[in-house]
Design an enzyme around this catalytic site. Structure first.
Site, PDB file in Angstrom:
ATOM      1  N   SER A 146       2.697  -3.314   3.619  1.00  0.00           N
ATOM      2  CA  SER A 146       2.117  -2.533   2.526  1.00  0.00           C
ATOM      3  C   SER A 146       1.098  -3.410   1.818  1.00  0.00           C
ATOM      4  CB  SER A 146       3.216  -2.106   1.534  1.00  0.00           C
ATOM      5  OG  SER A 146       2.669  -1.625   0.321  1.00  0.00           O
ATOM      6  N   TYR A 159      10.487  -3.659  -4.128  1.00  0.00           N
ATOM      7  CA  TYR A 159       9.795  -3.194  -2.925  1.00  0.00           C
ATOM      8  C   TYR A 159       8.738  -4.195  -2.455  1.00  0.00           C
ATOM      9  CZ  TYR A 159       6.758  -0.284   0.010  1.00  0.00           C
ATOM     10  OH  TYR A 159       5.986   0.213   1.034  1.00  0.00           O
TER      11      TYR A 159
END
Length: 257
Positions: A146, A159
């Site tokens: 990501s 995350y």
């Protein structure tokens, strides 16, 4: 050079986190390009729905319901993908969960859950896939990282670090396995209009959050799962035969700022 319609022909593929979002789009991309695809996810009803939808289009996949944080489930999925041709050619290690919270709101339990799936799960999938790929002389792994696994962001206290695991694992395994014909790359998506992001519209402040994400991407919109899937399919194909250790942004210019 192979064509988009045939570049995965004959390749045995495993996609985790396959029932929705980027994983689902990747399954569709690989099977349309000729791959023999096994789709793994913990959500069995969604997996069955995916299999039926593709079947109605004349496309065949196999499905495995399981948890990537469990060794036995990962081994079972890899065995399912390996059995037909006696090898595993492609792993897309995509499974992950996406909590959005700052350090004050995050809990130790949340940290453990995310690291079990996004961190340990990716490690296990790569580990046992590499064991199979070594037997047949090579393969390609694509991990889903990501932009949060490349640069810092607010409200990513759990995350984001998990996605740094994905980015780091990609680079270290790429170096470790390069001499064995195994390529390891990753994609680093920006904000993608997955089911998870769409659900935010029903949350307090969700529309404002999405609007802020749109403005954060220079291209002026959020990405689509199929756009990330296209990058994954390229990295998994022989067209990327001299590419390994790359964390490829698919982010509408987010990291270029």
């Amino acid at each position: 050079m192979s064509t988009a319609r045939s570049r995965m022909a004959g390749k045995a593929c495993l996609v985790t986190g396959a029932a929705s979002g980027i994983g689902r789009a990747t399954v569709e991309a690989l099977v349309r390009e000729g791959g023999a695809v096994v789709a793994m996810d913990w959500n069995e009803p969604r997996l069955i729905n995916l299999k039926e939808e593709l079947g109605n289009q004349g496309l065949k996949i196999s499905i495995v319901s399981g948890d990537v944080s469990r060794v036995s489930d990962v081994k079972r999925a890899i065995l399912t993908a390996t059995e037909p041709a006696g090898r595993l050619d492609v792993l897309v290690a995509n499974a992950g969960i996406i909590p959005l919270s700052g350090i004050s709101e995050s809990t130790p339990e949340e940290w453990e859950k995310v690291m079990a799936i996004d961190g340990k799960g990716m490690f296990l999938c790569c580990k046992y896939a590499i064991e199979e790929m070594r037997k047949s002389g090579g393969g390609a792994i694509v991990c889903t990282s990501s932009v949060s696994g490349v640069a810092g962001q607010r409200n990513q206290a759990v995350y984001g670090p998990a996605k740094f695991v994905a980015s780091g694992l990609t680079k270290h395994l790429a170096v470790e396995c390069a001499g064995e014909g195994i390529r390891v790359n990753a994609v680093a998506p920006g904000t993608i209009m997955t089911e998870r992001v769409q659900e935010l519209r029903d949350s307090p402040g969700g529309d404002d959050y999405i609007a802020s994400m749109v403005s954060a991407h220079p291209i002026g919109r959020l990405g689509e799962p199929r756009e990330v899937a296209a990058a994954i399919a390229f990295l998994a194909s022989d067209e990327a035969s001299f590419i390994t250790g790359v964390v490829l942004p698919v982010d509408g210019g987010y990291l270029a700022q």
